[in-house]
Design a protein around this motif. Structure first.
Motif, PDB file in Angstrom:
ATOM      1  N   ALA A   1      31.033  -6.561 -18.067  1.00  0.00           N
ATOM      2  CA  ALA A   1      30.034  -7.689 -17.729  1.00  0.00           C
ATOM      3  C   ALA A   1      30.014  -7.423 -16.642  1.00  0.00           C
ATOM      4  N   TRP A   2      30.854  -8.747 -15.908  1.00  0.00           N
ATOM      5  CA  TRP A   2      31.399  -9.435 -15.538  1.00  0.00           C
ATOM      6  C   TRP A   2      31.226  -8.512 -13.567  1.00  0.00           C
ATOM      7  N   TRP A   3      31.842  -7.307 -13.944  1.00  0.00           N
ATOM      8  CA  TRP A   3      31.852  -6.209 -12.836  1.00  0.00           C
ATOM      9  C   TRP A   3      30.345  -5.277 -12.188  1.00  0.00           C
ATOM     10  N   GLY A   4      29.962  -5.583 -13.495  1.00  0.00           N
ATOM     11  CA  GLY A   4      28.101  -5.591 -13.710  1.00  0.00           C
ATOM     12  C   GLY A   4      27.630  -6.270 -13.152  1.00  0.00           C
ATOM     13  N   GLU A   5      27.404  -7.196 -12.992  1.00  0.00           N
ATOM     14  CA  GLU A   5      27.023  -8.872 -12.350  1.00  0.00           C
ATOM     15  C   GLU A   5      27.121  -8.404 -10.757  1.00  0.00           C
ATOM     16  N   ALA A   6      28.569  -8.201 -10.031  1.00  0.00           N
ATOM     17  CA  ALA A   6      28.830  -8.781  -9.072  1.00  0.00           C
ATOM     18  C   ALA A   6      28.440  -6.831  -8.593  1.00  0.00           C
ATOM     19  N   LYS A   7      28.117  -5.617  -9.007  1.00  0.00           N
ATOM     20  CA  LYS A   7      28.297  -5.135  -8.844  1.00  0.00           C
ATOM     21  C   LYS A   7      27.573  -3.764  -9.175  1.00  0.00           C
ATOM     22  N   PRO A   8      26.164  -4.138  -9.028  1.00  0.00           N
ATOM     23  CA  PRO A   8      25.328  -3.570 -10.124  1.00  0.00           C
ATOM     24  C   PRO A   8      25.574  -1.670  -9.680  1.00  0.00           C
ATOM     25  N   ASN A   9      25.119  -0.529 -10.437  1.00  0.00           N
ATOM     26  CA  ASN A   9      24.782   0.505 -10.403  1.00  0.00           C
ATOM     27  C   ASN A   9      25.751   0.655  -9.109  1.00  0.00           C
ATOM     28  N   SER A  10      27.741   1.031  -9.429  1.00  0.00           N
ATOM     29  CA  SER A  10      28.592   1.286  -8.830  1.00  0.00           C
ATOM     30  C   SER A  10      29.707   1.643  -9.798  1.00  0.00           C
ATOM     31  N   LYS A  11      30.292   2.770  -9.340  1.00  0.00           N
ATOM     32  CA  LYS A  11      31.108   3.594 -10.386  1.00  0.00           C
ATOM     33  C   LYS A  11      32.176   2.281 -11.153  1.00  0.00           C
TER      34      LYS A  11
END
Ligand code: LLP
Length: 381
Positions: free
Chosen positions: A124-134
């Motif tokens: 979730a943290w990754w998604g908040e910071a960098k959506p649309n990524s791998k």
């Protein structure tokens, strides 16, 4: 198998005179040999070997492995920095998170290294910071193995990875942020000898991988064992490599896509290339015991005290001495400060040089300055 000392007596005397003791000595050619054997044992075209530098992050060793074509697996921002300063580009570094803060995750994200996320929160943290990524995630397939319970890193008792029953939730969180799960990683444990155990982990992981249509790589972690005891047989890496490659090739054929196969050896590449040289400084007896006291302790090599691990010992000053049943103990103010308990070894005398074998992995790396004793020196020869 008979063990051979990493140094002969004359070399040990010369190095002890030049650098003092205790001293960690590493041999470059043994690291190269181990890397080539392991890498060459996996007949799969897209294989990457990520050296788990927690085993030993000596700058010279990182350089040797960089020249061999290795990548680096890091577990802290400090290890990422060590790899970058040894000249590894971010594209050749992976980071395995374990209980890190949001701040550390964001800092690692900025470096551009491959990150294996270890929890639902981290996704979730990754998604908040960098959506649309791998992203890549570490999976706990409910299966662990290892030489002793302290170094098993899979199964219900383990803190590592996203437990496989949580994977549907992991996929939901990832899709909420339009994250593509392109990598899966696991590491079931350390010092594994039976190829079947490792292969069981490989098969379990690939049965899970079928649920992830966008995969670009699968990383099966490290854990390849080395024979610490003279009577142990080395791990059959050829067989392990062949079978891993065969299983993975079939998986790729069924998908119609050649993915990358990654592994993360630590111990296998460096353990046998290193030894700890120390000197006998005192000898005393109690009824029933002989204590050979040396000028180092568990602050320099903690594996025997911490895990009850075996390290072979050579008395380089008196190799032909008559065997005596001894305890080898260190200079730290704790009763648990031992290297050897009741082992028959050639008689030790004051000032004899002792060599502790197979200390290249998790030796210096786990050392501390407990009791405010300096850390030992390290040299690469
Ligand atoms: N990958 C991950 C995610 C790991 O956690 C580890 C080791 C490795 C790779 C490398 O494992 P290796 O190939 O070295 O078995 N201090 C212990 C070993 C702890 C290993 C922790 N993780 C010892 O001295 O035996």
């Amino acid at each position: 198998m008979n063990k051979k000392p990493l140094l002969n007596s004359a070399e040990a005397r010369r190095l002890a005179k030049e650098h003092g003791t205790p001293l960690y000595v590493y041999r470059k050619n043994i690291i190269q040999k181990a890397f080539r054997l392991l890498h060459g044992s996996i007949p799969f075209p897209r294989t990457k070997v990520f050296y788990a530098c927690k085993a030993n992050a000596h700058a010279g060793i990182l350089k040797v492995l960089k020249q061999e074509g290795a990548c680096i697996e890091a577990v802290s921002i400090g290890e990422v920095r060590a790899a970058l300063s040894a000249g590894f580009p971010a594209s050749r570094i992976s980071y395995t998170c374990s209980n890190i803060s949001l701040e550390e995750l964001l800092a690692v994200m900025k470096t551009g290294v491959r990150v294996h996320l270890d929890s639902l929160n981290q996704i979730a943290w990754w998604g908040e910071a960098k959506p649309n990524s791998k992203i890549s995630i570490r999976v706990n397939r409910g299966f662990g193995a290892g030489e002793n319970p302290h170094i098993v890193t899979g199964g219900k008792e383990s803190k590592f990875g996203i437990y496989y029953t949580d994977l549907p939730e992991a996929i939901r969180i990832a899709s909420r942020y339009r994250l593509k799960i392109v990598g899966l990683q696991q590491h079931i444990g350390s010092n594994i000898f039976d190829p079947h155990t490792y292969l069981k982990g490989v098969r379990l992981m690939l049965s899970t991988a079928t649920r992830f249509p966008e995969l670009e790589f699968v990383d099966f972690g490290g854990g390849f064992g080395i024979p610490y005891r003279p009577e142990q047989k080395p791990l059959d890496v050829r067989r392990l490599g062949n079978e891993t490659a065969a299983i993975f090739s079939e998986f790729c054929r069924n998908r119609g896509k050649t993915l990358e196969l990654a592994i993360e050896p630590g111990r296998y590449l460096v353990a046998e290339a290193g030894a700890l040289l120390a000197q006998v400084v005192d000898i005393k007896k109690t009824p029933g015991h002989t204590f050979v006291g040396i000028n180092t302790g568990f602050n320099h090599l903690i594996r025997p005290a911490f895990y009850g691990s075996y390290h072979h010992v050579f008395n380089l000053s008196n190799p032909k001495g008559r065997n005596e049943l001894v305890n080898i103990v260190g200079n730290i103010c704790e009763s648990s400060d031992f290297f050897v308990k009741r082992r028959a070894l050639p008689k030790a005398r004051l000032r004899d040089l002792l060599l502790f074998a197979d200390a290249g992995a998790y030796g210096y790396a786990m050392s501390s300055d407990y009791n405010l004793r300096e850390k030992p020196k390290e040299i690469l020869i």
